[in-house]
Design a protein around this motif. Structure first.
Motif, PDB file in Angstrom:
ATOM      1  N   ASN A  41       0.793  -1.222   0.131  1.00  0.00           N
ATOM      2  CA  ASN A  41      -0.164  -0.024  -0.020  1.00  0.00           C
ATOM      3  C   ASN A  41       0.774   1.222   0.018  1.00  0.00           C
ATOM      4  O   ASN A  41       0.423   2.285  -0.584  1.00  0.00           O
ATOM      5  N   LEU A  44       1.919   1.871  -3.510  1.00  0.00           N
ATOM      6  CA  LEU A  44       0.866   2.112  -4.393  1.00  0.00           C
ATOM      7  C   LEU A  44       0.545   3.785  -4.290  1.00  0.00           C
ATOM      8  O   LEU A  44      -0.032   4.473  -4.987  1.00  0.00           O
ATOM      9  N   ARG A  45       0.603   4.084  -3.031  1.00  0.00           N
ATOM     10  CA  ARG A  45       0.165   5.593  -2.675  1.00  0.00           C
ATOM     11  C   ARG A  45       1.751   6.313  -3.512  1.00  0.00           C
ATOM     12  O   ARG A  45       1.366   7.572  -3.790  1.00  0.00           O
ATOM     13  N   ALA A  48       0.565   6.459  -6.871  1.00  0.00           N
ATOM     14  CA  ALA A  48      -0.251   7.502  -7.188  1.00  0.00           C
ATOM     15  C   ALA A  48       0.210   8.850  -7.435  1.00  0.00           C
ATOM     16  O   ALA A  48      -0.086   9.767  -8.044  1.00  0.00           O
ATOM     17  N   ARG A  49       1.245   9.269  -6.195  1.00  0.00           N
ATOM     18  CA  ARG A  49       1.858  10.667  -6.026  1.00  0.00           C
ATOM     19  C   ARG A  49       2.425  10.910  -7.237  1.00  0.00           C
ATOM     20  O   ARG A  49       2.785  12.038  -7.947  1.00  0.00           O
ATOM     21  N   GLU A  51       2.244   9.560 -10.152  1.00  0.00           N
ATOM     22  CA  GLU A  51       1.475   9.598 -11.394  1.00  0.00           C
ATOM     23  C   GLU A  51       0.984  11.155 -11.499  1.00  0.00           C
ATOM     24  O   GLU A  51       0.776  11.626 -12.713  1.00  0.00           O
ATOM     25  N   ARG A  52       0.411  11.789 -10.491  1.00  0.00           N
ATOM     26  CA  ARG A  52      -0.035  12.924 -10.594  1.00  0.00           C
ATOM     27  C   ARG A  52       0.925  13.820 -11.198  1.00  0.00           C
ATOM     28  O   ARG A  52       0.840  15.079 -11.552  1.00  0.00           O
ATOM     29  N   PRO A  57      -0.415   9.840 -18.325  1.00  0.00           N
ATOM     30  CA  PRO A  57      -0.520   8.628 -17.406  1.00  0.00           C
ATOM     31  C   PRO A  57       0.773   7.762 -17.681  1.00  0.00           C
ATOM     32  O   PRO A  57       1.071   7.627 -18.715  1.00  0.00           O
TER      33      PRO A  57
END
Length: 79
Positions: A41, A44-45, A48-49, A51-52, A57
């Protein structure tokens, strides 16, 4: 290089390393987390950060982002 990485180029090193590990494990989050000694997890966080911060993408630009991260690392600007 910055075209593929966007703001990820100047982001925290652990974000770049998370993306690089994810890519080198064939986009396997569980294997990448194990390689980095992180909980899945947490990885994954971080992804995600990251990716922004990317201009497009990650799923659409796996190869350019991977190459840019390796160049960044070779230059000694990454952990």
């Amino acid at each position: 290089m910055s075209g593929a990485l966007g703001d990820l180029e100047t982001a925290a090193p652990e974000l770049r390393e998370a993306v690089r590990a994810f890519l080198t494990t064939g986009c396997n989050a569980t294997a990448a987390a194990a390689r980095l000694y992180l909980h899945r997890n947490t990885l994954l966080r971080r992804l995600a950060r990251a990716e922004r911060l990317l201009p497009t993408p990650l799923s659409d630009n796996l190869l350019p982002v991977g190459v840019a991260l390796e160049i960044h690392r070779w230059r000694g600007t990454a952990p």
